[in-house]
Design an enzyme around this catalytic site. Structure first.
Site, PDB file in Angstrom:
ATOM      1  N   LYS A  79       0.849  -1.197   0.000  1.00  0.00           N
ATOM      2  CA  LYS A  79       0.000   0.000   0.000  1.00  0.00           C
ATOM      3  C   LYS A  79       0.881   1.242   0.000  1.00  0.00           C
ATOM      4  O   LYS A  79       1.892   1.284   0.711  1.00  0.00           O
ATOM      5  CB  LYS A  79      -0.903  -0.031   1.242  1.00  0.00           C
ATOM      6  CG  LYS A  79      -1.966   1.064   1.292  1.00  0.00           C
ATOM      7  CD  LYS A  79      -2.824   0.947   2.562  1.00  0.00           C
ATOM      8  CE  LYS A  79      -3.977   1.943   2.587  1.00  0.00           C
ATOM      9  NZ  LYS A  79      -4.804   1.827   3.806  1.00  0.00           N
ATOM     10  N   SER A 158      -9.835   2.056   2.810  1.00  0.00           N
ATOM     11  CA  SER A 158      -8.897   2.793   1.973  1.00  0.00           C
ATOM     12  C   SER A 158      -7.898   1.909   1.235  1.00  0.00           C
ATOM     13  O   SER A 158      -7.298   2.343   0.267  1.00  0.00           O
ATOM     14  CB  SER A 158      -8.116   3.793   2.823  1.00  0.00           C
ATOM     15  OG  SER A 158      -7.283   3.115   3.756  1.00  0.00           O
ATOM     16  N   SER A 182     -10.245  -0.211   7.014  1.00  0.00           N
ATOM     17  CA  SER A 182      -9.604  -0.034   5.709  1.00  0.00           C
ATOM     18  C   SER A 182      -8.933  -1.270   5.132  1.00  0.00           C
ATOM     19  O   SER A 182      -8.542  -1.267   3.972  1.00  0.00           O
ATOM     20  CB  SER A 182      -8.583   1.101   5.778  1.00  0.00           C
ATOM     21  OG  SER A 182      -9.243   2.340   5.724  1.00  0.00           O
TER      22      SER A 182
END
Ligand SMILES: [Mg+2]
Ligand SMILES: [Zn+2]
Lengths: 490, 95, 444
Positions: A79, A158, A182
């Site tokens: 990420k 997210s 997330s």
């Protein structure tokens, strides 16, 4: 030829070990898949050169009998919230769109040291603020899953890029971060496994902070076993993080013994929220039935403060974020928009550098901490947070795990739920309470809805008892036997 | 709490975020609705409940007083938007 | 002896409280492992944590905590076994995080006292409200370029103790006495070097005035940038007079931050602080509460040196010194050390006198501290021996002392060379002569 991207981490581990294929071959097939699915916009930065170089090193290690362990030669995605030395790290924000760290986050370094290979940095909601991956400066991510009407769906957020990458078979696993859901919510939206460990299990050092008292890194994988393997590589005490727990990292994979007899699984009645869709309700019922037939004792429990979790979260997280994001000021790194005074430079830089959702949360956070409101909002939220945390402590006196749905719906179309911010915030209604309490929680596919979209089930465990959590999840995974793939992944 | 334009302007100023004048009303409405929503917590009885700042059950770790870091000016300045003679440069501040 | 400003409409008194920032003596910074330094090349002693790079986290230095506890104990203050770090939010170019890690709600040290030694030999207690630990900011340089300010983060993250007094001070003299005493205590404890010219001791002076007899406090101004004891005293004088004039002209003093300009001899409103601050303190989620055990505190207490107040009492009771002399001698640890060496075998009052009236003059002239004194305690003691044994008169002793300073020779050598012995009795002369003969037999 067998598609190597259909592997899991554990099967790839076995294949690499027995010489069925090399790490370089494994990487190359994933790179091809990345190219094929590049329209999903799951990566902000692709790092094929790094991956191939490291794959060669991994193959060489293996050839000389020095393979590092379960993750050696495994291609993963990271990420873009984890700082990676020498590789652009943006947090999905304009304000960091040219930031190249000179340092490596502890978690990505741990993965690196375990032999994992980084294919690239995945897209995310800006500063991890969002539940649909539509707030990224680098554009939204498209969910690999589709339904009949062929509309593009959100992957959740997210960690939407990481979820799309794993669901789309572009990497065997990916790192995510979870502040209020997330990791778990996008895992649910994309039919994969997402694990948020206990707060303190994975170091936060080098992860761009959103809300420090909530942020946790965790693995996003295709199977529970893979989550166990990858968590083992990510976790560990870090003296550079004062909130990193000085506890040993157990062999999580060894905990997967398939036995949950006598395990007490709590069903929190407050999660049966008003207006819960029937597809979620029946998913949950099926999950309960499966755990029961696997030998678990099902116990009705109460977490009376559940309904207060979302508003509590939307005070605490923005408050912490308002301070955490103060460092993006155009002085030492990142975007600078000039102004005729220092204050104007700040305001121009942050006005242009932060997107709408980030600005909204920073402003809310600034307000709830401001003079005269601190007690009414922030301190109040901290008190309620204690009540929420105590709910879990009490429940875990009588049960070993909690079973709930992960999200209130399946993935929705891009452009939906934009009427007002609160509608979007409701996505995290089932994930936020355990975040506030710091409990470990995992989402795994529980089935598909009538439109063929995946739906996730969530298990929540005791602090630092990811072993029981993973054990329960693996049993449920076996019972669900989720074998549907998004068409474009194959 | 319903926020007016002026309050939003003040918060934005505190947060050093430039907000366009014609966006103030919209933002005031949006932020007000979020605040009104979180204010449902007012109904929760928290009498005698201590605020919870951290969920982790451990003591603050302390490190030894040793020089283990620093001396890395290149790294510190590497991403700087404006560097002069080893300093970060910013628009002039008048005290 | 109270300090009163006579205005046109009556008498005014001055109310002063001090916030002193004392840089903690430590090797490394409060929350990072970079070196604490002064005067190094810009941005060399800066870690990624000090520069607030994304994802960086603070880890506290145990020695800084120990130093703060030691200081608290030295101020006879309550040590709080649980204290909490808060973020103080504001934007400034030399504050990389956009917040300072400080302690607002739960400081590590609570109430204590500082005893002022005043000019007339009297003493007075001043309350210390609190002491907390916090990070220092970097440095901004504003006069190197017409359009830019330059930022050096070497100081960023250095540990500070902020020591806040109660508004118990009433005059410039009080302010001077407080700062000198605090500095003395810090130096005794070894927790801060007290060098105001290097910025390791800085103070903000909160000043308000009120008519004599008034009970309520009026608005105060916080005067910053006061980097010497003398300036702090001047700032009080100037700012108090300004406030009196404002009131007497029918105006109101506004609560604000002002800058002291020592060159122009004025205070002025700070432009950079013109917007009201709202620091939005909240507990730093990157840190946990700091928990100390009573045993830990007791162990530190057991290692405290004898502090100036105790030592002063001892000098008064065991040496019979006046309060003033004792206060002067204990103010600096090195002075006390010198005195204690000198006083062995000497009359304490005489020893004290020689240090205060003669040695200090020489040190001042040379601009050195007593540790660099051209005359050691041992040498001075030999001179006092000659005086004590009536070999020289006290007038001659002063001459010998001058020569010692100039030529670096021992007193007896000078007395011998210059023939300065006073002839008091025949026996003594004979003895002295015999001694000379005995010491240089070949010359006979
Ligand atoms: Mg101050
Ligand atoms: Zn301070």
């Amino acid at each position: 030829m067998i598609d190597l991207t259909n592997n899991t981490i554990s099967s790839a581990r076995d294949g690499l070990k027995s010489g069925d294929f090399t790490a370089v071959e494994l990487v190359n097939e994933h790179l091809r898949k990345m190219e094929k699915l590049s329209f999903l916009n799951a990566f902000i930065t692709e790092t094929p050169d790094i991956a191939l170089r490291r794959a060669e090193e991994s193959d060489a290690r293996r050839a000389s009998g020095n393979a590092l362990g379960s993750m050696d030669g495994i291609p993963i995605a990271v990420k873009d919230l984890f700082c990676t030395k020498g590789t652009l790290t943006t947090a999905g924000s304009h304000i960091l769109d040219d930031f190249v760290p000179t340092y490596e986050s502890t978690v990505s370094a741990n993965l690196h040291n375990s032999g994992a290979l980084m294919l690239g940095k995945t897209n995310l909601d800006e500063f991890a603020m969002g539940s649909a991956n539509i707030t990224s400066y680098f554009g939204n991510v498209i969910n690999p899953w589709k339904c009949e009407d062929d509309k593009d769906l959100v992957p959740g957020g997210s960690s939407g890029g990481s979820a799309a990458v794993v669901a789309g078979r572009m990497a065997l696993g990916a790192t995510g971060t979870d502040t209020g859901g997330s990791i778990r919510q996008p895992a649910s939206f994309t039919g994969i496994v997402g694990l948020k460990p206990t707060y303190g299990r994975c170091s936060r050092w080098g992860i761009i902070a959103f809300a420090s008292s909530l942020d946790q890194a965790g693995p996003m994988t295709r199977t529970v076993r893979d989550a166990a393997i990858m968590l083992g590589a990510m976790a560990g005490h870090d003296v550079k993080d004062s909130t990193s727990a000085p506890v040993k990292v157990p062999d999580f994979e060894a905990a997967l013994n398939g036995d949950i007899k006598e395990l007490k699984v709590g069903i929190p009645r407050e999660y049966r929220v008003e207006g819960m869709s029937s597809e979620i309700e029946s998913l949950w019922e099926e999950g309960i039935a499966m755990m029961k037939s696997a030998g678990a004792k099902i116990i009705d429990v109460s977490l009376p403060n559940t309904q207060h979790a979302l508003p509590t979260y939307y005070i605490i997280a923005p408050a912490e974020a308002s301070a955490n994001l103060a460092r993006y000021d155009g002085v030492r790194y990142g975007l600078r928009i000039e102004g005729d005074s220092l204050d104007h430079m700040y305001a121009n830089t942050r006005g242009e550098g932060f997107g709408v959702e980030v600005q909204r949360r920073v402003l809310i956070g600034t307000y709830v901490l401001s003079a005269g409101y601190y007690d009414a909002y922030y301190r109040k939220a901290q008190r309620v947070r204690r009540l929420i945390s105590e709910d879990f402590t009490n429940a875990f006196k009588s049960v070993d795990l909690l079973l709930t749905p992960t999200a209130p719906s399946a993935a929705f179309a891009i452009g939906e739920k934009l009427d007002d911010p609160i509608t979007m915030y409701q996505n995290d209604v089932f994930t936020v309470p355990s975040s506030l309490a710091g409990m470990p929680a995992i989402s795994l596919p529980g089935g598909v809805n009538t439109r063929g979209l995946p739906l996730g089930l969530q298990l929540i465990g005791r602090p630092f008892d990811e072993e029981t959590l993973l054990r329960g999840a693996e049993v449920l995974e076996t019972a669900v036997n989720f074998d549907v793939l998004p068409d474009m992944a194959s | 709490m319903s926020l007016d334009r002026e309050t939003v302007r003040n918060i934005a100023n505190l947060a050093r975020i430039n907000v366009a004048k014609d966006n103030l009303d919209h933002l005031a409405k949006e932020l007000s609705s979020i605040l009104e929503w979180v204010e449902q917590l007012n109904g929760v009885d928290t009498n005698g409940v201590e605020p919870l700042a951290s969920v982790i059950d451990m003591k603050l770790p302390l490190r030894k007083d040793e020089v283990t870091d620093g001396d890395c000016r290149d790294k510190v300045l590497e991403n700087g938007p404006e560097i002069e003679d080893g300093y970060f440069a910013v628009p002039k501040v008048i005290e | 002896m109270s300090y009163i400003i006579q205005g046109e409409t009556g008498d005014w008194e001055v109310i002063i409280g001090l916030e002193v920032h004392a840089q903690i003596l430590s090797e490394s910074k409060l929350f990072s492992g970079s070196k604490v330094s002064f005067g190094a090349e810009p941005n060399t002693h800066v870690s990624l944590v000090d520069a607030a790079m994304p994802g960086m986290l603070p880890v506290i230095n145990n020695y800084c905590v120990e130093q703060a506890v030691r200081t608290g104990l030295g101020l006879n203050a309550k040590i709080n076994l649980t204290s909490v770090f808060d973020r103080k939010n504001y934007f400034y170019a030399d504050l990389p995080q956009g917040y300072q890690i400080s302690q607002l709600y739960h400081p590590i040290v609570g109430e204590g006292t500082v005893i002022l030694d005043l000019e007339d030999g009297s003493t007075r207690k001043v309350g210390v409200e609190r002491l907390h630990i916090e990070q220092d900011a970097g440095k901004s340089m504003h006069d190197q370029d017409p359009k830019r300010s330059f930022i050096d983060l070497n100081r960023s993250g250095t540990g500070l103790m902020e020591i806040v007094s109660r508004p118990d001070l009433r005059s410039p003299e009080d302010v001077g006495a407080y700062l000198r005493k605090l500095r003395s205590i810090l130096r005794y404890l070894g927790t801060c070097d007290g060098n105001m010219d290097q910025g390791s001791l800085r103070c903000d002076v909160n000043i308000s005035v009120r008519r004599v007899g008034e009970a309520e406090l009026r608005n105060r101004a916080e005067v910053k940038n006061v980097n010497s004891v003398r300036f702090a005293m001047q700032a009080v004088e100037i700012e108090a007079r300004r406030q009196v004039e404002v009131y007497e002209d029918g105006g109101e003093v506004v609560q604000e931050t002002r800058l002291f300009d020592s060159v122009k001899g004025e205070t002025r409103s700070m432009r950079s602080k013109e917007f009201a601050h709202d620091y939005r303190y909240f507990p730093d989620p990157d840190l946990l509460p700091l928990e100390l055990s009573q045993e830990y505190v007791d162990n530190i207490k057991a290692t405290l040196p004898e502090l100036p107040d105790v030592r002063k009492d001892r000098y008064m009771t065991s040496f019979g010194l006046s309060s003033y002399d004792a206060g002067v001698l204990v103010a600096e640890r090195d002075t006390a050390r010198y005195f204690e060496e000198l006083v062995k075998g000497q009359d304490p009052k005489l020893a004290a006198n020689w240090i205060i009236s003669n040695l200090f003059a020489v040190l001042k002239e040379r601009g050195v501290g007593i540790a660099e004194s051209p005359i050691s305690a041992e040498s001075l003691s030999k001179l006092l021996d000659l005086l004590k044994n009536n070999i020289i008169s006290s007038r001659i002793a002063k001459d010998v002392f001058e020569i010692m300073v100039k030529e670096g020779k021992e007193a007896d050598v000078i007395v011998e060379e210059k023939g300065l012995k006073q002839i008091t009795d025949a026996g003594a002369i004979e003895a002295a002569v015999n001694k000379v003969i005995a010491n240089s037999p070949q010359q006979v």
